[in-house]
Design an enzyme around this catalytic site. Sequence first.
Site, PDB file in Angstrom:
ATOM      1  N   GLU A 170     -17.105  12.740 -38.616  1.00  0.00           N
ATOM      2  CA  GLU A 170     -18.493  12.295 -39.097  1.00  0.00           C
ATOM      3  C   GLU A 170     -18.970  11.006 -39.297  1.00  0.00           C
ATOM      4  OE1 GLU A 170     -17.954  13.958 -43.194  1.00  0.00           O
ATOM      5  OE2 GLU A 170     -18.240  16.115 -42.667  1.00  0.00           O
ATOM      6  N   GLU A 213     -16.490  22.368 -40.230  1.00  0.00           N
ATOM      7  CA  GLU A 213     -16.346  22.379 -41.679  1.00  0.00           C
ATOM      8  C   GLU A 213     -17.505  23.141 -42.498  1.00  0.00           C
ATOM      9  OE1 GLU A 213     -15.943  18.624 -43.564  1.00  0.00           O
ATOM     10  OE2 GLU A 213     -14.558  17.889 -42.346  1.00  0.00           O
TER      11      GLU A 213
END
EC number: 3.2.1.21
Length: 440
Positions: A167, A351
């Site tokens: 991320e 995720e």
Amino acid sequence: MNFTRSDFPKDFLFGAATSSYQIEGHKFGGAGRTHWDDFADTPGNVVRAENGNLACDHYHRYEEDFDLLAAAGFDCYRFSTSWARVQPDGKGAPNPEGLDFYDRLTDAMLARGLKPCATLYHWELPSALADQGGWRNRDIAERFAEFTEIIMGRIGDRMHSVAPINEPWCVGFMSHFLGHHAPGLRDVRATARAMHHVLLAHGRSIEVMRALGMTNLGGVFNMEWAEPADDTEEAARAAALYDGYYNRWFIEGVFKGSYPANVLEGLEPHLPRGWQDDFGTITTPLDWCGLNYYTRKLIAPAPGPWPHHQEVAGPLPKTQMDWEIYPDGLYKFLHRTAQEYTGDLPLYVTENGMANPDVLVDGRVDDQGRIDYLNAHIGKARQALDDGVPLKGYFVWSLLDNYEWALGYEKRFGLVHVDFESLKRTPKASYEALKTALAR
Ligand code: PNW
């Protein structure tokens, strides 16, 4: 669950994800201090000033945790390697205990038939590097390349897949502009630099792994569907800017070698000189692309400094994080990513999951809300797959309740409940439901 494995292609991979600092117990094994330890020690940053010193004590309990993963029928495990465990000072000689630990971890996965899917950096920067400017300092890219070579030189031969950085938005924007994560800055110049250097480090890391002969290398990007709060033109512009710096900057940098124009309007003056010259490294080709997806945001214009907008509360049901539940966003992002950025490249949902105020009652956790959330999102993934999106796998966040960063241990994301006093693991109803769905 309302699906079974047989509803998916034979080679579709189901996995669960965790990260090192959130579960391992960073006080063990000679790990160096990280900027998360520093951040948590500064009052006001983290709920109850909690840190990852002990976390789930996965460092000592990984065999038990992998037994749970394997018993649920998962094919793969997404984990991360702590830079400060491997290189306590962020550079130079590695800590042999740290390397041995990831070596043991890898073999313990393989022994159970779990495919190891590694992320090299999931946010615990060695304090020694943070003190030298961390992600604001261009030198971070070479340091990260060195770390990549050391850790992958040891375990790279046994990885199923690897992504350098979890991320980049969180590393760049959330940590340097919003100040919600370490190092907790609120500075537009630091933000622009970090948002660029994190991609340069990504590219250097991929180059190093290619040179080591590794394959199946990718990137992991988090996405939040940005919706204008009303139907004015100003709100549409605000949402597009949010979409630009949250969802597009990093994936566009990596796959197109450019940054979105509406974001550059605000950030270009703050980028390091010669930034365009780094795209050769940043765009080093990848083998797959991972999306982390949880929610959407409603965006309205607001007076004040760049980016001149704010989030407003939405009407949809929310998780324990106060995040709206919006499964359509996952479907839209899978389509948009393939269509605009990655084409035929394999996609993964790396995720997806929800925090829930789970309580243990008579040895059971009834987390029906999580079962519903997973059903809805996996259903959307299935729908995108039916449309022809090259989706190859799906990972639940997370295997265990763990250290939810600035929110400490209160937000529970696990399929498995963890009692943070006794460290006892108890599979929740969602774990049992997935186990039934994933049975072969
Ligand atoms: C992801 N946001 O982080 C991370 O990869 C995990 O470490 C984390 O535990 C999980 O999601 C749940 O939060 C994010 O505020 C954290 O937009 C916060 C945000 C996005 C992603």
